[in-house]
Design a protein around this motif. Structure first.
Motif, PDB file in Angstrom:
ATOM      1  N   GLN A   1      35.309   6.623 -34.675  1.00  0.00           N
ATOM      2  CA  GLN A   1      34.054   7.282 -34.321  1.00  0.00           C
ATOM      3  C   GLN A   1      33.853   7.231 -32.821  1.00  0.00           C
ATOM      4  O   GLN A   1      34.137   6.220 -32.185  1.00  0.00           O
ATOM      5  CB  GLN A   1      32.877   6.574 -35.002  1.00  0.00           C
ATOM      6  N   ARG A   2      33.367   8.343 -32.258  1.00  0.00           N
ATOM      7  CA  ARG A   2      32.883   8.331 -30.884  1.00  0.00           C
ATOM      8  C   ARG A   2      31.374   8.195 -30.943  1.00  0.00           C
ATOM      9  O   ARG A   2      30.735   8.606 -31.921  1.00  0.00           O
ATOM     10  CB  ARG A   2      33.297   9.586 -30.127  1.00  0.00           C
ATOM     11  N   ARG A   3      30.788   7.596 -29.925  1.00  0.00           N
ATOM     12  CA  ARG A   3      29.343   7.376 -29.914  1.00  0.00           C
ATOM     13  C   ARG A   3      28.617   8.709 -30.099  1.00  0.00           C
ATOM     14  O   ARG A   3      28.900   9.678 -29.422  1.00  0.00           O
ATOM     15  CB  ARG A   3      28.924   6.719 -28.597  1.00  0.00           C
TER      16      ARG A   3
ATOM     17  N   PHE B   1      40.733   9.803 -27.325  1.00  0.00           N
ATOM     18  CA  PHE B   1      39.412   9.472 -26.815  1.00  0.00           C
ATOM     19  C   PHE B   1      39.421   9.761 -25.316  1.00  0.00           C
ATOM     20  O   PHE B   1      40.287   9.278 -24.590  1.00  0.00           O
ATOM     21  CB  PHE B   1      39.084   7.993 -27.074  1.00  0.00           C
ATOM     22  N   GLU B   2      38.471  10.559 -24.861  1.00  0.00           N
ATOM     23  CA  GLU B   2      38.374  10.955 -23.457  1.00  0.00           C
ATOM     24  C   GLU B   2      38.132   9.733 -22.558  1.00  0.00           C
ATOM     25  O   GLU B   2      37.575   8.724 -23.019  1.00  0.00           O
ATOM     26  CB  GLU B   2      37.206  11.929 -23.266  1.00  0.00           C
ATOM     27  N   PRO B   3      38.496   9.809 -21.274  1.00  0.00           N
ATOM     28  CA  PRO B   3      38.164   8.721 -20.349  1.00  0.00           C
ATOM     29  C   PRO B   3      36.660   8.429 -20.380  1.00  0.00           C
ATOM     30  O   PRO B   3      35.839   9.344 -20.325  1.00  0.00           O
ATOM     31  CB  PRO B   3      38.587   9.282 -18.983  1.00  0.00           C
ATOM     32  N   GLY B   4      36.315   7.151 -20.540  1.00  0.00           N
ATOM     33  CA  GLY B   4      34.922   6.732 -20.563  1.00  0.00           C
ATOM     34  C   GLY B   4      34.175   7.013 -21.850  1.00  0.00           C
ATOM     35  O   GLY B   4      33.002   6.651 -21.966  1.00  0.00           O
TER      36      GLY B   4
ATOM     37  N   MET C   1      45.419  -0.625 -42.096  1.00  0.00           N
ATOM     38  CA  MET C   1      45.723   0.511 -41.234  1.00  0.00           C
ATOM     39  C   MET C   1      46.444  -0.005 -39.998  1.00  0.00           C
ATOM     40  O   MET C   1      46.056  -1.023 -39.424  1.00  0.00           O
ATOM     41  CB  MET C   1      44.448   1.248 -40.820  1.00  0.00           C
ATOM     42  N   THR C   2      47.521   0.686 -39.639  1.00  0.00           N
ATOM     43  CA  THR C   2      48.241   0.375 -38.413  1.00  0.00           C
ATOM     44  C   THR C   2      48.308   1.619 -37.562  1.00  0.00           C
ATOM     45  O   THR C   2      48.600   2.706 -38.067  1.00  0.00           O
ATOM     46  CB  THR C   2      49.681  -0.112 -38.720  1.00  0.00           C
ATOM     47  N   HIS C   3      48.023   1.461 -36.273  1.00  0.00           N
ATOM     48  CA  HIS C   3      48.191   2.573 -35.344  1.00  0.00           C
ATOM     49  C   HIS C   3      48.888   2.091 -34.083  1.00  0.00           C
ATOM     50  O   HIS C   3      48.896   0.899 -33.780  1.00  0.00           O
ATOM     51  CB  HIS C   3      46.876   3.284 -35.029  1.00  0.00           C
ATOM     52  N   ILE C   4      49.490   3.040 -33.385  1.00  0.00           N
ATOM     53  CA  ILE C   4      50.016   2.783 -32.055  1.00  0.00           C
ATOM     54  C   ILE C   4      48.929   3.227 -31.079  1.00  0.00           C
ATOM     55  O   ILE C   4      48.461   4.371 -31.152  1.00  0.00           O
ATOM     56  CB  ILE C   4      51.320   3.572 -31.785  1.00  0.00           C
ATOM     57  N   ALA C   5      48.500   2.332 -30.223  1.00  0.00           N
ATOM     58  CA  ALA C   5      47.494   2.633 -29.211  1.00  0.00           C
ATOM     59  C   ALA C   5      48.205   2.830 -27.877  1.00  0.00           C
ATOM     60  O   ALA C   5      48.969   1.962 -27.450  1.00  0.00           O
ATOM     61  CB  ALA C   5      46.486   1.488 -29.106  1.00  0.00           C
ATOM     62  N   MET C   6      47.968   3.993 -27.242  1.00  0.00           N
ATOM     63  CA  MET C   6      48.642   4.332 -25.985  1.00  0.00           C
ATOM     64  C   MET C   6      47.603   4.692 -24.928  1.00  0.00           C
ATOM     65  O   MET C   6      46.692   5.479 -25.206  1.00  0.00           O
ATOM     66  CB  MET C   6      49.583   5.514 -26.195  1.00  0.00           C
TER      67      MET C   6
ATOM     68  N   ARG D   1      37.905  -3.869 -37.601  1.00  0.00           N
ATOM     69  CA  ARG D   1      37.669  -2.772 -36.666  1.00  0.00           C
ATOM     70  C   ARG D   1      37.463  -3.314 -35.261  1.00  0.00           C
ATOM     71  O   ARG D   1      37.182  -4.498 -35.077  1.00  0.00           O
ATOM     72  CB  ARG D   1      36.441  -1.981 -37.093  1.00  0.00           C
ATOM     73  N   THR D   2      37.571  -2.398 -34.289  1.00  0.00           N
ATOM     74  CA  THR D   2      37.287  -2.763 -32.914  1.00  0.00           C
ATOM     75  C   THR D   2      35.786  -2.835 -32.707  1.00  0.00           C
ATOM     76  O   THR D   2      35.011  -2.334 -33.511  1.00  0.00           O
ATOM     77  CB  THR D   2      37.850  -1.724 -31.914  1.00  0.00           C
ATOM     78  N   ALA D   3      35.386  -3.404 -31.590  1.00  0.00           N
ATOM     79  CA  ALA D   3      34.015  -3.267 -31.100  1.00  0.00           C
ATOM     80  C   ALA D   3      33.932  -1.912 -30.394  1.00  0.00           C
ATOM     81  O   ALA D   3      34.951  -1.251 -30.151  1.00  0.00           O
ATOM     82  CB  ALA D   3      33.693  -4.400 -30.118  1.00  0.00           C
ATOM     83  N   TRP D   4      32.733  -1.478 -30.061  1.00  0.00           N
ATOM     84  CA  TRP D   4      32.571  -0.284 -29.227  1.00  0.00           C
ATOM     85  C   TRP D   4      33.273  -0.557 -27.893  1.00  0.00           C
ATOM     86  O   TRP D   4      33.200  -1.675 -27.363  1.00  0.00           O
ATOM     87  CB  TRP D   4      31.091  -0.004 -28.978  1.00  0.00           C
ATOM     88  N   HIS D   5      33.971   0.435 -27.372  1.00  0.00           N
ATOM     89  CA  HIS D   5      34.659   0.252 -26.095  1.00  0.00           C
ATOM     90  C   HIS D   5      34.993   1.596 -25.457  1.00  0.00           C
ATOM     91  O   HIS D   5      34.876   2.636 -26.100  1.00  0.00           O
ATOM     92  CB  HIS D   5      35.916  -0.605 -26.260  1.00  0.00           C
ATOM     93  N   THR D   6      35.405   1.550 -24.199  1.00  0.00           N
ATOM     94  CA  THR D   6      35.844   2.732 -23.470  1.00  0.00           C
ATOM     95  C   THR D   6      37.154   2.414 -22.770  1.00  0.00           C
ATOM     96  O   THR D   6      37.528   1.240 -22.610  1.00  0.00           O
ATOM     97  CB  THR D   6      34.815   3.162 -22.392  1.00  0.00           C
ATOM     98  N   HIS D   7      37.849   3.468 -22.330  1.00  0.00           N
ATOM     99  CA  HIS D   7      39.084   3.321 -21.547  1.00  0.00           C
ATOM    100  C   HIS D   7      38.961   4.172 -20.287  1.00  0.00           C
ATOM    101  O   HIS D   7      38.536   5.334 -20.376  1.00  0.00           O
ATOM    102  CB  HIS D   7      40.296   3.776 -22.362  1.00  0.00           C
TER     103      HIS D   7
END
Length: 135
Positions: free
Chosen positions: A70-72, A87-90, A103-108, A48-54
């Motif tokens: 999951q969102r925080r 996932f919303e900005p921030g 699991m494979t996903h395309i991240a855009m 899995r990823t770490a917690w992060h934002t875009h």
């Protein structure tokens, strides 16, 4: 029109950003005025990823396997092929594979004016990860 032949090597996701074995294939990279970044991300079971934002948000599109996102402050959600997650900005969040499934996903996403695509935080704990409903 520009065709880029598949010559970029698959890279291992850095351990600062991921728990477990994760592999990334570039799909699109920002260039010539485009801010689009896209990757095919392959998570091994439990990875899995770490917690992060875009800065400009992110859409992931699941193409294979079973995952979790999951969102925080929200519940852990099970995600499957064909599911799109925005996932919303921030918005602080994480995503990855189910414990016994790949699991494979395309991240855009779009990078910001400085070319940044994400701000990374702490790793998701096993307790947070295991709070998901049965897959």
């Amino acid at each position: 029109m520009q065709i880029t032949r598949s010559s970029i090597e698959t890279v291992r996701g850095p351990s600062d950003w991921f728990t477990g074995a994760v592999y990334v294939d570039a799909v699109a990279a920002p260039s010539n005025g485009s801010r689009l970044s896209a990757s095919s991300v392959h998570f091994t079971p439990g990875a899995r990823t770490a917690w992060h934002t875009h800065p400009n948000g992110q859409t992931i599109y699941v193409i294979e396997g079973v995952g979790r996102a999951q969102r925080r402050g929200g519940p852990v959600e099970v995600i499957r092929p064909g599911d799109r997650v925005f996932f919303e900005p921030g918005e602080e969040h994480w995503h990855g594979a189910a414990p016994v499934r790949f699991m494979t996903h395309i991240a855009m996403l779009e990078v910001d004016d400085a070319g940044n695509n994400a701000t990374w935080g702490e790793h998701v704990t096993d307790e947070e990860y295991n709070a998901a409903p049965a897959s």
